[in-house]
Design a protein around this motif. Structure first.
Motif, PDB file in Angstrom:
ATOM      1  N   UNK A  92       0.583  -1.318   0.268  1.00 54.04           N
ATOM      2  CA  UNK A  92       0.007  -0.334   0.004  1.00 54.04           C
ATOM      3  C   UNK A  92       1.161   1.069   0.043  1.00 54.04           C
ATOM      4  N   UNK A  93       0.631   2.369  -0.429  1.00 56.34           N
ATOM      5  CA  UNK A  93       0.943   3.626  -1.032  1.00 56.34           C
ATOM      6  C   UNK A  93       1.943   3.725  -1.891  1.00 56.34           C
ATOM      7  N   UNK A  94       2.602   2.007  -2.278  1.00 58.54           N
ATOM      8  CA  UNK A  94       3.759   2.080  -3.444  1.00 58.54           C
ATOM      9  C   UNK A  94       3.278   2.652  -4.903  1.00 58.54           C
ATOM     10  N   UNK A  95       3.796   3.115  -6.158  1.00 59.21           N
ATOM     11  CA  UNK A  95       3.990   3.835  -6.963  1.00 59.21           C
ATOM     12  C   UNK A  95       2.354   2.849  -7.565  1.00 59.21           C
ATOM     13  N   UNK A  96       2.888   1.563  -7.954  1.00 52.80           N
ATOM     14  CA  UNK A  96       2.347   0.671  -9.141  1.00 52.80           C
ATOM     15  C   UNK A  96       0.969   1.004  -8.073  1.00 52.80           C
ATOM     16  N   UNK A  97       0.672  -0.013  -7.325  1.00 54.73           N
ATOM     17  CA  UNK A  97      -1.046   0.180  -6.231  1.00 54.73           C
ATOM     18  C   UNK A  97      -1.662   1.894  -6.670  1.00 54.73           C
ATOM     19  N   UNK A  98      -0.960   2.875  -6.687  1.00 56.69           N
ATOM     20  CA  UNK A  98      -0.922   3.771  -7.138  1.00 56.69           C
ATOM     21  C   UNK A  98      -1.848   4.661  -8.679  1.00 56.69           C
ATOM     22  N   UNK A  99      -0.845   3.590  -9.533  1.00 54.67           N
ATOM     23  CA  UNK A  99      -1.267   3.542 -11.011  1.00 54.67           C
ATOM     24  C   UNK A  99      -2.473   2.557 -11.269  1.00 54.67           C
ATOM     25  N   UNK A 100      -2.183   1.607 -11.336  1.00 48.36           N
ATOM     26  CA  UNK A 100      -3.369   0.412 -10.637  1.00 48.36           C
ATOM     27  C   UNK A 100      -5.166   0.967 -10.627  1.00 48.36           C
ATOM     28  N   UNK A 101      -5.331   1.916  -9.406  1.00 47.29           N
ATOM     29  CA  UNK A 101      -6.127   2.007  -8.746  1.00 47.29           C
ATOM     30  C   UNK A 101      -6.824   3.504  -8.902  1.00 47.29           C
ATOM     31  N   UNK A 102      -5.480   4.010  -8.994  1.00 48.06           N
ATOM     32  CA  UNK A 102      -5.912   5.893  -9.315  1.00 48.06           C
ATOM     33  C   UNK A 102      -6.030   6.574 -10.867  1.00 48.06           C
ATOM     34  N   UNK A 103      -4.755   5.395 -11.493  1.00 42.62           N
ATOM     35  CA  UNK A 103      -4.753   6.497 -12.897  1.00 42.62           C
ATOM     36  C   UNK A 103      -5.323   5.628 -13.869  1.00 42.62           C
ATOM     37  N   UNK A 104      -5.280   4.181 -13.886  1.00 41.95           N
ATOM     38  CA  UNK A 104      -5.422   2.913 -14.287  1.00 41.95           C
ATOM     39  C   UNK A 104      -7.124   3.025 -13.245  1.00 41.95           C
ATOM     40  N   UNK A 105      -7.783   3.767 -13.986  1.00 43.91           N
ATOM     41  CA  UNK A 105      -9.423   3.467 -13.082  1.00 43.91           C
ATOM     42  C   UNK A 105     -10.497   1.883 -13.898  1.00 43.91           C
ATOM     43  N   UNK A 106     -10.209   1.270 -12.780  1.00 44.09           N
ATOM     44  CA  UNK A 106     -11.528  -0.155 -13.848  1.00 44.09           C
ATOM     45  C   UNK A 106     -10.343  -1.176 -13.074  1.00 44.09           C
ATOM     46  N   UNK A 107      -9.214  -1.237 -13.886  1.00 46.89           N
ATOM     47  CA  UNK A 107      -8.624  -2.237 -13.174  1.00 46.89           C
ATOM     48  C   UNK A 107      -9.456  -3.018 -12.182  1.00 46.89           C
ATOM     49  N   UNK A 109      -8.596  -6.426  -9.667  1.00 47.38           N
ATOM     50  CA  UNK A 109      -7.068  -6.943  -8.051  1.00 47.38           C
ATOM     51  C   UNK A 109      -6.922  -8.143  -8.995  1.00 47.38           C
ATOM     52  N   UNK A 110      -7.794  -9.097 -10.003  1.00 47.82           N
ATOM     53  CA  UNK A 110      -6.650  -9.547 -10.857  1.00 47.82           C
ATOM     54  C   UNK A 110      -6.004  -9.323 -11.877  1.00 47.82           C
ATOM     55  N   UNK A 111      -5.880  -8.286 -12.602  1.00 53.19           N
ATOM     56  CA  UNK A 111      -5.442  -7.502 -13.415  1.00 53.19           C
ATOM     57  C   UNK A 111      -3.557  -7.917 -13.180  1.00 53.19           C
ATOM     58  N   UNK A 112      -3.055  -8.344 -13.783  1.00 55.02           N
ATOM     59  CA  UNK A 112      -1.678  -8.865 -13.717  1.00 55.02           C
ATOM     60  C   UNK A 112      -0.737  -7.336 -13.204  1.00 55.02           C
ATOM     61  N   UNK A 113      -0.005  -7.972 -12.021  1.00 52.35           N
ATOM     62  CA  UNK A 113       0.383  -6.582 -11.753  1.00 52.35           C
ATOM     63  C   UNK A 113       1.540  -6.338 -12.552  1.00 52.35           C
ATOM     64  N   UNK A 114       2.743  -7.998 -13.351  1.00 49.77           N
ATOM     65  CA  UNK A 114       3.018  -7.001 -14.114  1.00 49.77           C
ATOM     66  C   UNK A 114       3.318  -6.573 -15.661  1.00 49.77           C
ATOM     67  N   UNK A 115       2.071  -7.135 -16.240  1.00 49.75           N
ATOM     68  CA  UNK A 115       1.342  -5.536 -16.985  1.00 49.75           C
ATOM     69  C   UNK A 115       1.511  -5.052 -16.560  1.00 49.75           C
ATOM     70  N   UNK A 116       0.354  -3.945 -14.908  1.00 45.58           N
ATOM     71  CA  UNK A 116       0.326  -2.700 -15.138  1.00 45.58           C
ATOM     72  C   UNK A 116       1.545  -2.288 -14.801  1.00 45.58           C
ATOM     73  N   UNK A 117       2.417  -2.644 -14.070  1.00 47.31           N
ATOM     74  CA  UNK A 117       4.226  -2.369 -14.317  1.00 47.31           C
ATOM     75  C   UNK A 117       4.857  -1.906 -15.387  1.00 47.31           C
TER      76      UNK A 117
END
Length: 199
Positions: A92-107, A109-117
């Motif tokens: 929590x608070x990391x840049x990738x969770x922030x990008x996944x939840x705050x920038x890329x709206x609608x993704x 939890x099952x969205x691949x973290x490597x793909x998001x990264x």
């Protein structure tokens, strides 16, 4: 002259700063103003080298304040290696969770973290490349041949100090995942102790 190390993160910026600590005619730091709002966020001292992956989200303001007077380094690492490293740090608070939840709206939890990264890396590197297209003093560096690149950087900025000691820093892996996990474990333990004393 101010020098900014622009990067996705997870690309050797901590080690780069350690190497720059051996330069005597510039100060150097890593994410030194990351917790500051407003104009002071980018108010760095002169003759200073700053490595901060979050600067990729302040490029407009960076251009307004420093423009073509600063020297910029685009520090890169193989995108797949960067994404893999980030996907293992989904706290929590990391840049990738922030990008996944705050920038890329609608993704989900099952969205691949490597793909998001990977998407994050592509976005940030594109932002930096676009920002640098009209800059005169810039250098692209890759973590995979960092010592060669650092020698070029050293000469380009007129660095003084101990180049041998600076290059030796790249033989140490700073900010590794296990170190980060240990810091988080200790921080969590201290937090639990403080909560006990508040009761």
């Amino acid at each position: 002259m101010n020098i900014f190390i622009l990067t996705t993160g997870r690309s050797g910026s901590v080690t780069f700063d350690k190497a720059c600590q051996h330069i005597t005619n510039y100060s150097s730091s890593h994410e030194s103003r990351a917790r500051i709002l407003g104009d002071e966020r980018l108010n760095y001292p002169g003759n200073h080298i700053e490595a901060d992956n979050r600067l990729s989200w302040f490029l407009g303001r960076l251009d307004e304040k420093y423009g073509n007077t600063a020297f910029y380094v685009h520090l890169k690492r193989n995108d797949n290696d960067t994404a893999k490293s980030y996907s293992q740090r989904m706290f929590p608070g990391g840049i990738i969770p922030a990008y996944k939840k705050g920038i890329m709206l609608g993704l989900t939890k099952e969205t691949c973290n490597v793909s998001v990264s990977l998407d994050y890396c592509n976005t940030v590197n594109s932002n930096i490349t676009c920002f640098l297209k009209d800059k005169d003093k810039k250098l692209n560096m890759n973590l995979e041949n960092i010592k060669e690149g650092f020698r070029v950087f050293w000469d380009a900025i007129g660095a003084e100090g101990d180049l041998v000691a600076a290059l030796a820093e790249f033989d140490t892996n700073y900010n590794q995942l296990k170190d980060h996990q240990e810091r988080r474990r200790k921080k969590s333990f201290i937090h639990r102790i403080k909560k006990l004393f508040k009761r």
